[in-house]
Each structure stands twice: as C-alpha cells, then as structure tokens.
Scaffold this motif. Structure first.
Motif, PDB file in Angstrom:
ATOM      1  N   CYS A  74       0.857  -1.191   0.000  1.00  0.00           N
ATOM      2  CA  CYS A  74       0.000   0.000   0.000  1.00  0.00           C
ATOM      3  C   CYS A  74       0.892   1.240   0.000  1.00  0.00           C
ATOM      4  O   CYS A  74       2.035   1.208   0.478  1.00  0.00           O
ATOM      5  CB  CYS A  74      -0.908   0.011   1.227  1.00  0.00           C
ATOM      6  N   THR A  76       1.019   5.180   1.289  1.00  0.00           N
ATOM      7  CA  THR A  76       0.396   6.143   2.196  1.00  0.00           C
ATOM      8  C   THR A  76       0.289   7.506   1.514  1.00  0.00           C
ATOM      9  O   THR A  76       0.771   7.708   0.398  1.00  0.00           O
ATOM     10  CB  THR A  76       1.222   6.263   3.482  1.00  0.00           C
ATOM     11  N   GLN A 116     -10.470  -1.881   0.131  1.00  0.00           N
ATOM     12  CA  GLN A 116     -10.744  -0.956   1.237  1.00  0.00           C
ATOM     13  C   GLN A 116      -9.475  -0.645   2.035  1.00  0.00           C
ATOM     14  O   GLN A 116      -9.267   0.496   2.469  1.00  0.00           O
ATOM     15  CB  GLN A 116     -11.817  -1.550   2.154  1.00  0.00           C
ATOM     16  N   ILE A 117      -8.625  -1.639   2.223  1.00  0.00           N
ATOM     17  CA  ILE A 117      -7.378  -1.395   2.955  1.00  0.00           C
ATOM     18  C   ILE A 117      -6.504  -0.410   2.191  1.00  0.00           C
ATOM     19  O   ILE A 117      -5.936   0.527   2.770  1.00  0.00           O
ATOM     20  CB  ILE A 117      -6.642  -2.720   3.207  1.00  0.00           C
ATOM     21  N   GLU A 120      -7.967   3.115   2.571  1.00  0.00           N
ATOM     22  CA  GLU A 120      -7.766   3.723   3.886  1.00  0.00           C
ATOM     23  C   GLU A 120      -6.302   4.093   4.115  1.00  0.00           C
ATOM     24  O   GLU A 120      -5.994   5.152   4.667  1.00  0.00           O
ATOM     25  CB  GLU A 120      -8.249   2.770   4.986  1.00  0.00           C
ATOM     26  N   GLN A 123      -5.177   7.401   2.596  1.00  0.00           N
ATOM     27  CA  GLN A 123      -5.652   8.637   3.224  1.00  0.00           C
ATOM     28  C   GLN A 123      -4.848   9.020   4.463  1.00  0.00           C
ATOM     29  O   GLN A 123      -5.083  10.079   5.047  1.00  0.00           O
ATOM     30  CB  GLN A 123      -7.126   8.487   3.614  1.00  0.00           C
ATOM     31  N   THR A 129      -0.435   5.672  10.518  1.00  0.00           N
ATOM     32  CA  THR A 129      -0.776   4.254  10.385  1.00  0.00           C
ATOM     33  C   THR A 129      -0.366   3.448  11.618  1.00  0.00           C
ATOM     34  O   THR A 129      -0.976   2.418  11.914  1.00  0.00           O
ATOM     35  CB  THR A 129      -0.088   3.661   9.144  1.00  0.00           C
ATOM     36  N   GLN A 135      -8.527   3.204  14.952  1.00  0.00           N
ATOM     37  CA  GLN A 135      -9.424   3.970  14.094  1.00  0.00           C
ATOM     38  C   GLN A 135      -9.501   3.358  12.696  1.00  0.00           C
ATOM     39  O   GLN A 135     -10.584   3.324  12.076  1.00  0.00           O
ATOM     40  CB  GLN A 135      -8.958   5.428  14.004  1.00  0.00           C
ATOM     41  N   ILE A 136      -8.368   2.875  12.192  1.00  0.00           N
ATOM     42  CA  ILE A 136      -8.382   2.232  10.875  1.00  0.00           C
ATOM     43  C   ILE A 136      -9.260   0.984  10.894  1.00  0.00           C
ATOM     44  O   ILE A 136     -10.032   0.724   9.965  1.00  0.00           O
ATOM     45  CB  ILE A 136      -6.945   1.896  10.444  1.00  0.00           C
ATOM     46  N   LEU A 139     -12.896   2.064  10.771  1.00  0.00           N
ATOM     47  CA  LEU A 139     -13.296   2.542   9.445  1.00  0.00           C
ATOM     48  C   LEU A 139     -13.461   1.383   8.470  1.00  0.00           C
ATOM     49  O   LEU A 139     -14.440   1.346   7.684  1.00  0.00           O
ATOM     50  CB  LEU A 139     -12.260   3.534   8.927  1.00  0.00           C
ATOM     51  N   LEU A 140     -12.524   0.443   8.473  1.00  0.00           N
ATOM     52  CA  LEU A 140     -12.645  -0.719   7.587  1.00  0.00           C
ATOM     53  C   LEU A 140     -13.880  -1.537   7.911  1.00  0.00           C
ATOM     54  O   LEU A 140     -14.583  -2.016   6.999  1.00  0.00           O
ATOM     55  CB  LEU A 140     -11.387  -1.584   7.708  1.00  0.00           C
ATOM     56  N   ASP A 143     -16.964   0.371   6.516  1.00  0.00           N
ATOM     57  CA  ASP A 143     -17.038   0.362   5.051  1.00  0.00           C
ATOM     58  C   ASP A 143     -17.366  -1.025   4.506  1.00  0.00           C
ATOM     59  O   ASP A 143     -18.195  -1.179   3.587  1.00  0.00           O
ATOM     60  CB  ASP A 143     -15.720   0.858   4.459  1.00  0.00           C
TER      61      ASP A 143
END
Length: 332
Positions: A74, A76, A116-117, A120, A123, A129, A135-136, A139-140, A143
């Motif tokens: 991913c 960032t 989705q990962i 997120e 962002q 991270t 919080q992550i 949110l996952l 969603d």
C-alpha cells in the motif's frame, strides 16, 4: 414379469423417497430450486423435497468465518510504501442473497477487503498508520459492512495484523528514532543540570538567610545578655553602696555612743583614723590612674594630734564626726 416390475417399482420408489429426505446439520442452511428457480431454504433438521423436480443447489454454514488477507503493498498519503495484512471476521445472515447476488462470495470478500485497505492507507500518513490502528480497524469495519450488506453478509470485526514499511523506510525511522532519543536525552540532561543549579542556588540563598538570621539572633541575645549584666552590676553596686552607707551610718552611731559614754575612746579613734589614712594611700596606689603621693613621716604625729583635737572637741559637740557644731543657716 409382474414380480420383476414390482421390484423395479419398489426400487425406484425407495430411491426417490430416499432422495426426497434431506438432513441439515445445526449451524448450516441450504437452498432448494424447483425446476430451475428458487423455491425455499432448508433449516437445520429433517427436510423433504420433491424428487426430480427439486434440487439442493447451495449448502453453507451461517457460523462466523475468518478470511486471512495476505500481505499487500500500500502507498500512504506521504508516498511511503508499506506492507499490510489483515484478518476479517464475517458470517452469512441471508443465504439467498449470498448465493444469488454474488458469484464466489469468498473471493469477492477478499478483493473488497484489499481494496478498502488500500483506500484507507492512502488517506493516512506513515506515522498515523502506527498510532491510529484502532481507528483504521473501525473505518474498515464500517465500510466493509456497508459494502457487503447487499450480499447478505455481516462483517463483525476487522483487525490489521502487521504494518511493515520498506527496508529503506525502516532504516530512516531507526535513524529518526535514534536522533529523537538523543535529543530527549540531551533535553533531560540540560533540565537536570538546570534544576540542580537552581536547587544549589536556592540552597546557598537559604543558607545565607539562615546564617544572617542566626547572627542577628546571636547579636540580639548578646546585647540582651550585656544589658542584663549591666543592670545586674548596677543593682549590685547600688546594693553595695546602700549596705556600705548603712554600715557607715551604723558605725558612726556606735562611735558617737561610745564617745558619749567613754571619754578614753578618742585614743582608739586616733589609731583608726591613722590606719584609714594609710589604707586610702594604698588604695590610690593600686588604682590604674594612681598618682604618686609623698608623705613626710614627720607630719604623721602632727596629723594624729590634729585628729586627737578633733575628737576631743567632738566629745562635747553635737556632731562628733565633724568635730564642730554646724552654725545655723540664715533663713533668707
């Protein structure tokens, strides 16, 4: 022949009857189609279907299951490459939607979680991270739960397991953390030195104040002691003078009485006056401001004779010590 057909009929009937009985285990559900269209859902327990017309097309558990998301790269928001893997807990709540709304539900879930990962992580910055993992996860979870609702799936929990930056990033982070630790150590050392200096200065100031107060108290006590000593010496001297005056008065009275009663006492008085005269000279000689006195021994008899005349005159006078009677003062 009739028996043969009967046996065939019984075999076919038994086979059809056996095929119409379906047993569903606890925690599972099954879907049945009749002539190619959805008919019903079989619950756990003993169920019957129509042979040939009905067909069991989907059997699945409704218990919670786990999807292990493999590590993926991913990016960032601050353009840092990071490897992320996760674990997703989910279960089927609507068997009909899970079969007819999506093909290969598990693969669809895995691809959705990966997407989705990545979204997120894109962002957030790298530091966020590591500090905002809870919080992550929330949110996952939200969603994915919304996205899988049309599939009859409920996502119960999402956990990010590992967040691994690239080797270059890890080395940079280690250098940064080492510099940060050295900075904190230097700050703590300087703060410690400052507090030590402040405490030392305060200690010296307090010691000086206490020393000044002690000297002040000592001076005050010494002054009070000297004042008391002076007062005591003055009282002692006054008492001594009073006693001496009383002794002189008493001796004078005794002498006057003796002179009146015994005329021969004047001879003893001559000797006493002479001795007193000599004692006075010795006292003057011992004084720090003493003066040298020259006494002619030949004048001593004359002095004694004068004293004798004074005593003789005082034998008849009213004031025997003065040797003569004091004349009356004028009242003017």
């Amino acid at each position: 022949m009739e028996q043969f057909f009967l046996l065939v009929f019984l075999a076919l009937g038994g086979s059809a009857l056996a095929g119409s009985v379906k047993i569903i285990n606890q925690g599972n559900e099954a879907l049945v189609e009749r002539l190619g269209s959805y008919n019903k859902k079989l619950e756990p327990g003993l169920n019957f279907i129509i042979p040939v017309a009905d067909r069991l097309v989907y059997r699945e558990t409704i218990r919670e299951k786990v999807i292990d998301i493999p590590p993926q790269q991913c990016i960032t928001r601050d353009n840092v490459s990071i490897t992320v893997d996760a674990v997703v807990y989910w279960r089927i709540i609507d068997m009909e939607k899970a079969y007819y709304k999506v093909e290969n539900l598990r693969m669809a879930m895995e691809n959705l979680v990966l997407t989705q990962i990545r979204a997120e992580m894109g962002q957030l910055e790298l530091d966020q991270t590591f500090t905002a993992r809870a919080q992550i996860n929330e949110l996952l979870l939200h969603d994915l739960d919304v996205a899988t609702d049309p599939w009859g799936v409920k996502v119960t929990r999402v956990e990010l397991r590992d967040l691994i930056p690239s080797q270059a990033v890890r080395e940079s982070m280690e250098l940064q953390m080492s510099a940060e630790r050295r900075k904190r150590a230097a700050i703590l050392t300087s703060e410690g030195d400052r507090e030590s200096a402040v405490n030392s200065a305060r200690g010296k100031a307090d010691a000086q104040v206490l020393d000044a107060e002690a000297r002040q108290k000592s001076v005050i006590l010494q002054a009070e002691a000297e004042q008391k000593a002076i007062v005591l010496r003055a009282q002692a001297e006054r008492q001594q003078q009073v006693l001496k005056a009383q002794a002189i008065a008493e001796s004078a009275e005794i002498i006057a009485q003796k002179i009146k009663t015994d005329p021969t006492v004047h001879q003893a008085l001559e000797v006493l006056f002479a001795l007193g005269y000599l004692d006075m000279g010795a006292t003057i000689g011992r004084s720090d401001s003493s003066k040298v006195m020259f006494i002619d021994p030949r004048t001593i008899p004359a002095t004694l004779e004068g004293i004798r005349s004074i005593v003789a005159d005082g034998h008849t006078d009213s004031n025997p010590l003065l040797g003569m009677e004091m004349p009356p003062r004028n009242k003017g």
